[in-house]
Design a protein around this motif. Structure first.
Motif, mmCIF file in Angstrom:
data_model
loop_
_atom_site.group_PDB
_atom_site.id
_atom_site.type_symbol
_atom_site.label_atom_id
_atom_site.label_comp_id
_atom_site.label_asym_id
_atom_site.label_seq_id
_atom_site.Cartn_x
_atom_site.Cartn_y
_atom_site.Cartn_z
ATOM 1 N N ILE A 146 0.933 -1.392 0.057
ATOM 2 C CA ILE A 146 -0.094 0.052 0.002
ATOM 3 C C ILE A 146 0.748 1.309 -0.216
ATOM 4 N N PHE A 147 1.888 1.342 0.797
ATOM 5 C CA PHE A 147 2.626 2.492 0.870
ATOM 6 C C PHE A 147 3.974 2.681 0.325
ATOM 7 N N ALA A 148 4.431 1.598 -0.091
ATOM 8 C CA ALA A 148 5.705 1.533 -0.902
ATOM 9 C C ALA A 148 5.834 1.080 -2.208
ATOM 10 N N ASP A 149 4.884 0.164 -2.765
ATOM 11 C CA ASP A 149 5.049 -0.397 -4.078
ATOM 12 C C ASP A 149 4.492 0.155 -5.115
ATOM 13 N N LEU A 156 1.802 6.864 -5.636
ATOM 14 C CA LEU A 156 3.363 6.884 -5.393
ATOM 15 C C LEU A 156 4.113 7.438 -6.593
ATOM 16 N N VAL A 157 3.601 7.181 -7.720
ATOM 17 C CA VAL A 157 4.140 7.649 -9.005
ATOM 18 C C VAL A 157 3.770 9.017 -9.378
ATOM 19 N N ILE A 158 2.334 9.004 -9.371
ATOM 20 C CA ILE A 158 1.536 10.190 -10.067
ATOM 21 C C ILE A 158 0.652 11.157 -9.224
ATOM 22 N N ASP A 159 0.793 10.877 -7.985
ATOM 23 C CA ASP A 159 0.406 11.942 -7.111
ATOM 24 C C ASP A 159 1.409 12.872 -6.278
ATOM 25 N N PRO A 160 1.572 14.100 -6.675
ATOM 26 C CA PRO A 160 2.719 14.653 -6.290
ATOM 27 C C PRO A 160 2.895 14.773 -4.630
ATOM 28 N N LYS A 161 1.602 14.594 -3.925
ATOM 29 C CA LYS A 161 1.788 14.865 -2.490
ATOM 30 C C LYS A 161 2.224 13.143 -1.815
ATOM 31 N N ASP A 232 -3.323 -13.822 17.833
ATOM 32 C CA ASP A 232 -3.452 -12.413 18.033
ATOM 33 C C ASP A 232 -4.531 -11.786 17.259
ATOM 34 N N ASP A 233 -4.808 -12.283 16.145
ATOM 35 C CA ASP A 233 -5.825 -11.859 15.397
ATOM 36 C C ASP A 233 -5.960 -10.407 15.313
ATOM 37 N N PRO A 234 -5.166 -9.741 14.450
ATOM 38 C CA PRO A 234 -4.763 -8.373 14.796
ATOM 39 C C PRO A 234 -5.829 -7.350 13.823
ATOM 40 N N VAL A 235 -5.777 -5.955 14.363
ATOM 41 C CA VAL A 235 -6.348 -5.221 13.396
ATOM 42 C C VAL A 235 -5.679 -4.026 12.978
ATOM 43 N N LEU A 236 -5.962 -3.253 11.909
ATOM 44 C CA LEU A 236 -5.094 -2.256 11.320
ATOM 45 C C LEU A 236 -6.070 -1.177 10.827
ATOM 46 N N ILE A 237 -5.468 0.145 11.283
ATOM 47 C CA ILE A 237 -6.270 1.139 10.626
ATOM 48 C C ILE A 237 -5.357 1.778 9.593
ATOM 49 N N VAL A 238 -6.105 2.207 8.521
ATOM 50 C CA VAL A 238 -5.575 3.067 7.509
ATOM 51 C C VAL A 238 -6.374 4.196 6.994
ATOM 52 N N ARG A 239 -5.706 5.375 7.059
ATOM 53 C CA ARG A 239 -6.455 6.800 6.516
ATOM 54 C C ARG A 239 -6.274 6.593 4.952
ATOM 55 N N ALA A 240 -7.193 7.267 4.502
ATOM 56 C CA ALA A 240 -7.594 7.001 2.962
ATOM 57 C C ALA A 240 -7.349 8.568 2.231
ATOM 58 N N GLN A 241 -6.957 8.282 0.763
ATOM 59 C CA GLN A 241 -7.393 9.669 0.114
ATOM 60 C C GLN A 241 -6.581 11.044 0.370
ATOM 61 N N SER A 242 -6.910 11.565 -0.578
ATOM 62 C CA SER A 242 -6.241 13.263 -0.498
ATOM 63 C C SER A 242 -4.710 13.134 -0.056
ATOM 64 N N GLY A 243 -3.804 12.695 -0.594
ATOM 65 C CA GLY A 243 -2.494 12.574 -0.266
ATOM 66 C C GLY A 243 -1.911 11.230 0.341
ATOM 67 N N LEU A 244 -3.124 10.655 0.725
ATOM 68 C CA LEU A 244 -2.445 9.300 1.173
ATOM 69 C C LEU A 244 -3.151 8.141 0.310
ATOM 70 N N PRO A 245 -2.914 6.874 0.246
ATOM 71 C CA PRO A 245 -3.516 5.999 -0.771
ATOM 72 C C PRO A 245 -5.005 5.957 -0.790
ATOM 73 N N ALA A 246 -5.422 5.783 -2.062
ATOM 74 C CA ALA A 246 -7.006 5.794 -2.283
ATOM 75 C C ALA A 246 -7.544 4.614 -1.523
ATOM 76 N N VAL A 247 -8.743 4.479 -1.510
ATOM 77 C CA VAL A 247 -9.370 3.261 -0.828
ATOM 78 C C VAL A 247 -9.212 2.010 -1.722
ATOM 79 N N GLY A 248 -9.148 2.246 -3.157
ATOM 80 C CA GLY A 248 -8.938 1.136 -3.917
ATOM 81 C C GLY A 248 -7.520 0.712 -3.760
ATOM 82 N N GLU A 249 -6.556 1.585 -3.644
ATOM 83 C CA GLU A 249 -5.158 1.362 -3.617
ATOM 84 C C GLU A 249 -4.882 0.639 -2.242
#
Ligand code: F6R
Ligand code: MG
Ligand code: MG
Length: 366
Positions: A146-149, A156-161, A232-249
Motif C-alpha cells: 500500500i505505502f511503498a509499492d 506513489l508515482v503520479i500524486d505529487p503529495k 493475536d488476530d490483529p487489526v489495522l487502521i489506514v487513513r485514505a485519500q487526498s495525499g494518502l493511498p486511495a481506498v482502492g489502493e
C-alpha cells in the motif's frame, strides 16, 4: 482537557467463541454495545463488530491515545461480555483477558490495541481491517504494498503529495525494540526485516511530514503469556485519500491472497482470505485465516458507516484463489510449510516427544 484532535481507538479481544473458536454470539455484541452506550459522553461515537471469534470495539473520542479512561472502558466492556459468555458456557470465555484486574492500560493485558490521534480533514475516509486466525505480521505484506509499492499504489508515482514516500515504524517483537525506516530510500533494508513477519511487524506508517497514516496491533499474546493463548488476530487502521493511498489502493494487495501463519491451533500457514463480515466465520480446519475491511467516513468524530468493503464481487476471485491455496496446503497435513516450523508452533508436543526419544538417539559418527 478537551482537544481539537479526534482519536480513533480500535480495541479487540476474544472473550468467548460461538461455536468453538468460529464466531461471536450476538448476545456479546449486544452487551458490548450497551456498555459503550452507557459510557455516555466519554465517546464521540462507537461501533461494535466481530471477525471470527474476535470482537472489535471501534471508538472515537477526544482523550488521545493510551487514555486510561478509554482503556478502562474497553476492559470493563470485555469483562462484562466475559460474564455473558460464561453464563452461556461459550467457548474459551475470557480467553484474552490475561489479568484479573485492570492496571491503567490494556496493552500487555491481552486485548489488541490500535489507536491514532489526528486532526480530522475536511473529509476523512478510514479503513479498519480485522483479521481472525492469524498474527500481527499478517499486515506487513499489504502495508508494504500500500505505502511503498508503485505497482500496487499508482499515487506513489503520479500524486505529487505521495511521491516523497512514507516513514515506517517497525517493531522487533522478540527484543521489544523499534526502528524507523524512510521509504523509498531504504526499500531493500526494510524488506530484510519485515519479510520475517513473525518477528518484525510494521506498527505504524507516517507521511514524511509526520502525519499518522496507519497503525496496527502488534502484541503477540503467546510471547506475553509464555503459553498457548491463541493467535493475536490483529487489526489495522489506514487513513485514505487526498495525499494518502486511495481506498482502492489500500484494498488492492488483498486481490491475491498472501500466506500468513495461524489457522488451526495457531500452528499452520495458509492464505489470508478477504471476506465480508457475514462471511467471517472460519470453519474449514478452523479457517482459512480471513480479513474483513470496514470503511467509515468520519464526521466530527462520528463514524459514518460501515461500508463492508470486501463484499464487492471484485474480491470473489481472491476468495477462489484462497480456497485453491487452502486445498493445496491442507494436502500437506502435518508437513511444513503447511505446519509451522517447530519454534513457531503454539501447540507443541515437541518437548514431550523429545524427552521420550532422548535415550534412543545415537551418534552417527563420520
Ligand atoms: C486458532 C484457534 C483454533 C484452536 C483449536 C483448538 O487460533 O483458535 O484453531 O486452536 O480449535 O482449540 P482448543 O485447544 O481450545 O480445543
Ligand atoms: Mg477463540
Ligand atoms: Mg480469533
Amino acid at each position: 482537557m478537551e482537544r481539537s484532535k479526534i482519536t480513533l481507538s480500535v480495541i479487540k479481544a476474544d472473550v468467548g467463541g460461538w461455536v468453538g473458536h468460529s464466531g461471536v454470539h450476538a448476545a456479546l455484541i449486544e452487551r458490548a454495545r450497551q456498555s459503550l452506550a452507557d459510557a455516555g459522553e466519554i465517546l464521540v461515537d462507537f461501533h461494535v463488530t466481530s471477525c471470527g471469534d474476535d470482537m472489535q470495539l471501534i471508538m472515537t473520542h477526544r482523550q488521545g491515545v493510551d487514555s486510561e479512561t478509554i482503556h478502562r472502558l474497553a476492559w470493563d466492556t470485555f469483562v462484562a461480555c466475559t460474564a455473558v459468555a460464561k453464563k452461556m458456557k461459550l467457548y474459551g470465555a475470557g480467553q484474552d483477558l490475561l489479568s484479573d484486574a485492570f492496571s491503567g492500560n490494556v496493552k500487555g493485558m491481552g486485548p489488541g490495541v490500535a489507536e491514532m490521534e489526528f486532526e480530522e480533514r475536511p473529509s476523512e475516509p478510514v479503513i479498519i481491517f480485522m483479521a481472525d486466525k492469524t498474527e500481527p505480521g499478517a499486515w506487513n505484506f499489504p502495508l508494504f504494498k500500500i505505502f511503498a509499492d508503485p505497482f500496487n499504489t499508482a499515487g506513489l508515482v503520479i500524486d505529487p503529495k505521495m511521491h516523497a514516500g512514507f516513514l515506517f515504524e517497525v517493531h522487533d517483537l522478540y527484543e521489544n525494540k523499534k526502528i524507523l525506516f524512510s521509504l523509498p530510500e531504504e526499500y531493500y533494508d526494510i524488506l530484510v526485516l519485515i519479510g520475517a513477519a513473525g518477528r518484525y511487524t510494521i506498527k505504524s506508517v507516517y507521511t514524511k511530514t509526520g502525519e499518522i497514516a496507519s497503525v496496527s496491533t502488534t502484541q503477540r499474546l503467546n510471547l506475553m503469556a509464555g503459553r498457548y493463548v491463541g493467535k493475536d488476530d490483529p487489526v489495522l487502521i489506514v487513513r485514505a485519500q487526498s495525499g494518502l493511498p486511495a481506498v482502492g489502493e489500500i484494498l488492492e494487495p488483498f486481490a491475491h491472497p498472501h500466506i500468513v501463519s495461524g489457522w488451526m491451533r495457531g500452528s499452520h500457514n495458509g492464505p489470508l482470505m478477504p471476506v465480508s463480515q457475514a462471511q467471517s466465520t472460519p470453519t474449514r480446519f478452523d479457517g482459512p485465516p480471513r480479513v474483513v475491511a470496514f470503511g467509515f467516513q468520519l464526521c466530527d468524530g462520528r463514524l459514518i458507516g460501515p461500508q463492508d468493503l470486501f463484499r464487492d464481487p471484485a474480491f470473489d476471485r481472491a476468495r477462489s484463489e484462497a480456497l485453491e491455496l487452502a486445498d493445496f496446503f491442507r494436502r500437506l497435513g502435518p508437513f511444513e510449510p503447511h505446519r509451522l516450523p517447530l519454534d513457531e508452533m503454539e501447540y507443541t508436543t515437541m518437548p514431550e516427544v523429545m524427552k521420550r526419544l532422548k535415550d534412543r538417539f545415537e551418534d552417527i559418527g563420520d
